[in-house]
Design a protein around this motif. Structure first.
Motif, PDB file in Angstrom:
ATOM      1  N   GLU A  43      68.320 -10.441 -58.182  1.00  0.00           N
ATOM      2  CA  GLU A  43      69.748 -10.140 -58.153  1.00  0.00           C
ATOM      3  C   GLU A  43      70.064  -9.259 -59.358  1.00  0.00           C
ATOM      4  OE1 GLU A  43      74.126 -12.273 -57.962  1.00  0.00           O
ATOM      5  OE2 GLU A  43      72.342 -13.527 -58.075  1.00  0.00           O
ATOM      6  N   GLU A  64      69.043  -8.350 -64.704  1.00  0.00           N
ATOM      7  CA  GLU A  64      68.720  -9.392 -63.725  1.00  0.00           C
ATOM      8  C   GLU A  64      69.652 -10.560 -64.009  1.00  0.00           C
ATOM      9  OE1 GLU A  64      67.294 -12.307 -61.330  1.00  0.00           O
ATOM     10  OE2 GLU A  64      66.959 -12.591 -63.463  1.00  0.00           O
ATOM     11  N   SER A  66      70.095 -13.852 -63.170  1.00  0.00           N
ATOM     12  CA  SER A  66      69.737 -15.218 -63.564  1.00  0.00           C
ATOM     13  C   SER A  66      69.081 -15.307 -64.939  1.00  0.00           C
ATOM     14  CB  SER A  66      68.838 -15.868 -62.506  1.00  0.00           C
ATOM     15  OG  SER A  66      67.597 -15.193 -62.437  1.00  0.00           O
ATOM     16  N   SER A  67      68.332 -14.278 -65.325  1.00  0.00           N
ATOM     17  CA  SER A  67      67.622 -14.350 -66.610  1.00  0.00           C
ATOM     18  C   SER A  67      68.239 -13.481 -67.694  1.00  0.00           C
ATOM     19  CB  SER A  67      66.163 -13.918 -66.420  1.00  0.00           C
ATOM     20  OG  SER A  67      66.093 -12.525 -66.147  1.00  0.00           O
TER      21      SER A  67
END
Length: 95
Positions: A43, A64, A66-67
């Motif tokens: 994502e 990115e 989520s990270s």
């Protein structure tokens, strides 16, 4: 049963769709992060276009979700070369 229209894919030279990398392809990629996200299984959100790193400019930088990791896109028509590989290493160190 519902009838489904099935089309075909045609190969076309990339320059017929996006004549230049910097003025045509890079902006299209920047405007379509969902397609890159789907292709990479990540994502992604656009973080910058033509981002300066030293004396060079990264075509696209995504984050990115989520990270929070940076994802660098250096687009190039044709075969890669040592110049672009070196730039990617520079971008990785600078971003």
């Amino acid at each position: 049963m519902t009838e489904i229209d099935i089309g075909t894919l045609d190969m076309v030279p990339v320059r017929e769709v996006w004549p230049t990398e910097d003025n045509d392809f890079t902006p299209w990629l920047a405007d379509n992060p969902q397609l890159i996200s789907e292709a990479l299984g990540m994502e992604l959100e656009l973080d910058g276009v033509e981002v300066t790193v030293g004396v060079y400019r990264v075509d696209l930088v995504f984050r990115e979700v989520s990270s929070g990791a940076s994802v660098v896109i250096e687009n190039m028509y044709g075969s890669t070369d040592h110049d672009h590989l070196g730039k990617l290493i520079t971008y990785a160190a600078g971003i």
